[in-house]
Design an enzyme around this catalytic site. Structure first.
Site, PDB file in Angstrom:
ATOM      1  N   ARG A 185       1.347   5.698   4.699  1.00 30.69           N
ATOM      2  CA  ARG A 185       1.607   5.259   3.318  1.00 30.69           C
ATOM      3  C   ARG A 185       0.534   4.236   2.976  1.00 30.69           C
ATOM      4  O   ARG A 185      -0.088   3.645   3.863  1.00 30.69           O
ATOM      5  CB  ARG A 185       2.994   4.613   3.212  1.00 30.69           C
ATOM      6  CG  ARG A 185       4.125   5.600   3.392  1.00 30.69           C
ATOM      7  CD  ARG A 185       5.471   4.900   3.279  1.00 30.69           C
ATOM      8  NE  ARG A 185       5.695   4.337   1.952  1.00 30.69           N
ATOM      9  CZ  ARG A 185       6.727   3.564   1.628  1.00 30.69           C
ATOM     10  NH1 ARG A 185       7.633   3.255   2.553  1.00 30.69           N
ATOM     11  NH2 ARG A 185       6.859   3.092   0.411  1.00 30.69           N
ATOM     12  N   HIS A 186       0.336   4.007   1.699  1.00 32.84           N
ATOM     13  CA  HIS A 186      -0.576   2.934   1.290  1.00 32.84           C
ATOM     14  C   HIS A 186      -0.013   1.593   1.778  1.00 32.84           C
ATOM     15  O   HIS A 186       1.179   1.487   2.100  1.00 32.84           O
ATOM     16  CB  HIS A 186      -0.711   2.917  -0.237  1.00 32.84           C
ATOM     17  CG  HIS A 186       0.619   2.853  -0.937  1.00 32.84           C
ATOM     18  ND1 HIS A 186       1.352   1.689  -1.038  1.00 32.84           N
ATOM     19  CD2 HIS A 186       1.365   3.819  -1.523  1.00 32.84           C
ATOM     20  CE1 HIS A 186       2.472   1.923  -1.665  1.00 32.84           C
ATOM     21  NE2 HIS A 186       2.518   3.227  -1.970  1.00 32.84           N
TER      22      HIS A 186
ATOM     23  N   ASN B 142       5.774  -2.730  -4.898  1.00 34.26           N
ATOM     24  CA  ASN B 142       6.705  -2.677  -3.752  1.00 34.26           C
ATOM     25  C   ASN B 142       7.389  -4.033  -3.594  1.00 34.26           C
ATOM     26  O   ASN B 142       8.604  -4.119  -3.381  1.00 34.26           O
ATOM     27  CB  ASN B 142       5.986  -2.351  -2.440  1.00 34.26           C
ATOM     28  CG  ASN B 142       5.474  -0.929  -2.351  1.00 34.26           C
ATOM     29  OD1 ASN B 142       4.496  -0.642  -1.673  1.00 34.26           O
ATOM     30  ND2 ASN B 142       6.125  -0.007  -3.049  1.00 34.26           N
TER      31      ASN B 142
ATOM     32  N   ARG C 200      -3.517   2.075  -5.204  1.00 33.61           N
ATOM     33  CA  ARG C 200      -2.995   1.526  -3.948  1.00 33.61           C
ATOM     34  C   ARG C 200      -3.414   2.342  -2.719  1.00 33.61           C
ATOM     35  O   ARG C 200      -3.590   1.786  -1.641  1.00 33.61           O
ATOM     36  CB  ARG C 200      -1.475   1.323  -4.009  1.00 33.61           C
ATOM     37  CG  ARG C 200      -0.638   2.516  -4.434  1.00 33.61           C
ATOM     38  CD  ARG C 200       0.769   2.021  -4.799  1.00 33.61           C
ATOM     39  NE  ARG C 200       1.745   3.065  -5.092  1.00 33.61           N
ATOM     40  CZ  ARG C 200       1.877   3.655  -6.267  1.00 33.61           C
ATOM     41  NH1 ARG C 200       1.058   3.352  -7.265  1.00 33.61           N
ATOM     42  NH2 ARG C 200       2.830   4.563  -6.462  1.00 33.61           N
TER      43      ARG C 200
ATOM     44  N   GLU D 130       2.003   9.897  -6.195  1.00 33.90           N
ATOM     45  CA  GLU D 130       3.435   9.731  -5.918  1.00 33.90           C
ATOM     46  C   GLU D 130       4.289  10.562  -6.882  1.00 33.90           C
ATOM     47  O   GLU D 130       3.858  10.875  -8.005  1.00 33.90           O
ATOM     48  CB  GLU D 130       3.821   8.236  -6.012  1.00 33.90           C
ATOM     49  CG  GLU D 130       5.286   7.892  -5.731  1.00 33.90           C
ATOM     50  CD  GLU D 130       5.814   8.406  -4.367  1.00 33.90           C
ATOM     51  OE1 GLU D 130       5.649   9.600  -4.072  1.00 33.90           O
ATOM     52  OE2 GLU D 130       6.435   7.608  -3.638  1.00 33.90           O
TER      53      GLU D 130
ATOM     54  N   HIS E 102       1.799   8.402  -0.529  1.00 39.39           N
ATOM     55  CA  HIS E 102       2.968   7.643  -1.007  1.00 39.39           C
ATOM     56  C   HIS E 102       4.242   8.123  -0.310  1.00 39.39           C
ATOM     57  O   HIS E 102       4.268   9.224   0.255  1.00 39.39           O
ATOM     58  CB  HIS E 102       3.102   7.830  -2.511  1.00 39.39           C
ATOM     59  CG  HIS E 102       1.845   7.494  -3.247  1.00 39.39           C
ATOM     60  ND1 HIS E 102       1.609   6.271  -3.821  1.00 39.39           N
ATOM     61  CD2 HIS E 102       0.722   8.233  -3.477  1.00 39.39           C
ATOM     62  CE1 HIS E 102       0.405   6.260  -4.387  1.00 39.39           C
ATOM     63  NE2 HIS E 102      -0.152   7.439  -4.199  1.00 39.39           N
TER      64      HIS E 102
HETATM   65  O1  F6P Z   1       9.256   2.546  -3.815  1.00 31.57           O
HETATM   66  C1  F6P Z   1       8.028   3.124  -3.513  1.00 31.57           C
HETATM   67  C2  F6P Z   1       7.962   4.557  -4.033  1.00 31.57           C
HETATM   68  O2  F6P Z   1       6.729   5.121  -3.601  1.00 31.57           O
HETATM   69  C3  F6P Z   1       8.126   4.735  -5.559  1.00 31.57           C
HETATM   70  O3  F6P Z   1       6.923   4.616  -6.292  1.00 31.57           O
HETATM   71  C4  F6P Z   1       8.755   6.124  -5.669  1.00 31.57           C
HETATM   72  O4  F6P Z   1       9.403   6.335  -6.916  1.00 31.57           O
HETATM   73  C5  F6P Z   1       9.714   6.067  -4.514  1.00 31.57           C
HETATM   74  O5  F6P Z   1       9.060   5.362  -3.480  1.00 31.57           O
HETATM   75  C6  F6P Z   1      10.064   7.464  -3.967  1.00 31.57           C
HETATM   76  O6  F6P Z   1      11.110   7.300  -3.039  1.00 31.57           O
HETATM   77  P1  F6P Z   1      12.623   7.789  -3.427  1.00 31.57           P
HETATM   78  O7  F6P Z   1      12.453   9.254  -3.705  1.00 31.57           O
HETATM   79  O8  F6P Z   1      13.393   7.490  -2.181  1.00 31.57           O
HETATM   80  O9  F6P Z   1      13.110   7.052  -4.625  1.00 31.57           O
END
Ligand code: F6P
Ligand code: ATP
Length: 435
Positions: free
Chosen positions: A228-229, A235, A279, A299, A364
């Site tokens: 991951r970044h 975050n 990122r 992402e 991501h």
């Molecule tokens: O929180 C970091 C992140 O990369 C967000 O940008 C993204 O919406 C999320 O994680 C994805 O994870 P989940 O599907 O568990 O919400």
């Protein structure tokens, strides 16, 4: 007529991939990979290995058991072939299977005509995949790699097993008939592990996709690195999506990554893939390797929820929040994406990864989960809920049957962005303070 086997509706057509080839040509490995890939693409797929049925009748056969002139062996093998095919058809009819793999040598024209005829009675279209390989070094490697540990040789020392297996190949070779275009069947012939391929009469979208996937495979050793970044400013604040910079700790990870990667990769060549977001590029900025940016690695798009925290989503869109928990793989954010959408856009990434050797992907949370799920065969219900920590380098090393995983922590603290089903995140600063 063989042409009557073709089902025309691309959404309902059922395909049986019939493997063809002498022993130790990678048929079972390809069968398993097709199944894993199609399941990852939400297409129900299952492999039926004729050898497993034959083992019920004769668990430790000698090489001459496989000669067509051996009446008892031939009859037991026919029976195993029939039983496997019955189960295959029954799985398609009763469980709605879409792609079945019929994994055996299927090495004579007569056997293939029989298979095609049986399948036609159930409106299942056969796609024959022949692996033809006469490279002695590859075959010997395959035998030592997987055959000496086969259940056929339980308790037999590897050298004796290898010798017997080579005899088995020679016995098969006497009756072997490579597929020819006169058989009027759809087929892909993979020669010398992909050095050359021949495609004949492959028409439907599903079949050509399977063929395209197989054409991308190679057997050279390779490793895939995933990270991951580094921790981002979003975050730290618990915000989803966006295009923020790395936090201070995230920058520390970017600084440490070259050393972490060099220690793990050694002097092997490496290419780094990032997304188009700041990122991931900041995270990779100190790495001394060629870098490629892919939009497909961005992402998961949270649509109207982009820039919100999970708590804010729960308050503003309670029904959506609950619906996502109910089925996270299928839930599509308003104006955004679902995990299924991400898998679809990652398809070209997987195809390219199969063609490549050593790649490091900096991406991501959601995207990494999807790529990881492909390699590690993680079911769709689980993959969106996997906890993939920040500041950790993951190494995946695909082997003949399974993938070896190693995780290397950079030991640089970061917030957790993980949220378990039915809960709000434990969004804490690494020292235990609430963020
Ligand atoms: O929180 C970091 C992140 O990369 C967000 O940008 C993204 O919406 C999320 O994680 C994805 O994870 P989940 O599907 O568990 O919400
Ligand atoms: P059998 O008929 O005995 O079941 P098989 O053809 O199913 O043999 P596998 O068990 O799948 O053979 O053999 C796995 C080995 O084949 C692995 O070492 C893998 O690297 C190698 N392999 C994979 N694809 C190919 C290919 N296209 N050509 C040759 N070898 C391959």
């Amino acid at each position: 007529m063989l042409s009557s086997y073709v089902c025309s509706d691309p959404n309902t057509s059922r395909v049986c991939v019939v493997m063809v080839g002498l022993p130790a040509r990678g048929k079972s490995l390809m069968s398993q990979k097709i199944v894993r890939y199609l399941k990852w693409r939400s297409i129900s797929a299952k492999a039926f290995n004729i050898g497993n049925y034959r083992r019920k009748a004769n668990a430790h056969p000698s090489a001459d058991f496989f000669a067509l002139s051996n009446d008892e062996g031939a009859s037991l093998r026919r029976l195993a072939a029939q039983e496997a095919l019955n189960d295959l058809v029954s799985w398609m009819d009763k469980e709605g299977g879409r792609v079945a793999i019929y994994d055996g040598t299927n090495s004579t024209k007569r056997r293939r005509a029989w298979i095609a005829e049986q399948l036609s009675q159930h409106n299942i279209h056969p796609l024959f995949i022949e692996s033809a390989c006469e490279n002695d070094e590859i075959i010997l490697n395959n035998i030592m790699d997987v055959k000496t540990t086969s259940p056929d040789y339980k308790g037999v020392d590897p050298q004796t097993a290898a010798k017997d297996f080579i005899n088995r190949i020679e016995v098969y070779r006497k009756d072997y008939e490579s597929i020819s275009s006169s058989e009027m069947i759809s087929y892909l012939k993979i020669i010398d592990a992909g050095a050359q391929v021949v495609v004949n009469k492959v028409k439907s979208y599903l079949e050509s996709h399977i063929v395209y996937y197989l054409m991308n495979l190679h057997i050279k050793p390779r490793r895939l690195w995933l990270s991951r970044h580094g921790e981002s400013e979003y975050n730290v604040l618990g915000l989803l999506g966006g295009n923020s910079n790395l936090s201070e700790r995230g920058m520390m990870y970017a600084e440490k990554l070259p050393e972490l990667v060099a220690n793990a990769v050694g002097d092997q060549p490496l290419t780094v893939w990032t997304s188009t977001l700041k990122r991931t590029q900041q995270t990779a900025s100190k790495l001394p390797y060629q870098q490629i940016q892919w939009k497909a690695l961005d992402e998961l798009d949270a649509g109207v929820c982009d820039g919100l925290t999970y708590e804010e989503i729960q308050q503003k869109y309670p029904e959506d929040f609950a619906a996502r928990d109910e089925n996270k793989f299928e839930y599509r954010y308003k104006g955004g994406e679902s995990y299924r959408d991400v898998v679809t856009r990652l398809d070209p990434i997987i195809m390219e990864l199969e063609r490549q050797e050593n790649i490091l992907i900096v991406t991501h949370q959601a995207v990494l989960r999807c790529i990881y799920a492909y390699y590690m065969d993680v079911p769709q219900e689980q993959s969106p809920w996997m906890n993939v920590p920040l500041h950790t380098l993951i190494c995946l090393e695909p082997r003949a049957y399974g993938t070896i995983e190693t995780r290397i922590s950079a030991n640089i603290p970061a917030v957790s962005t993980f949220r378990a089903k039915g809960e709000l995140p434990q969004h804490q600063e690494p020292d235990g303070q609430n963020a």
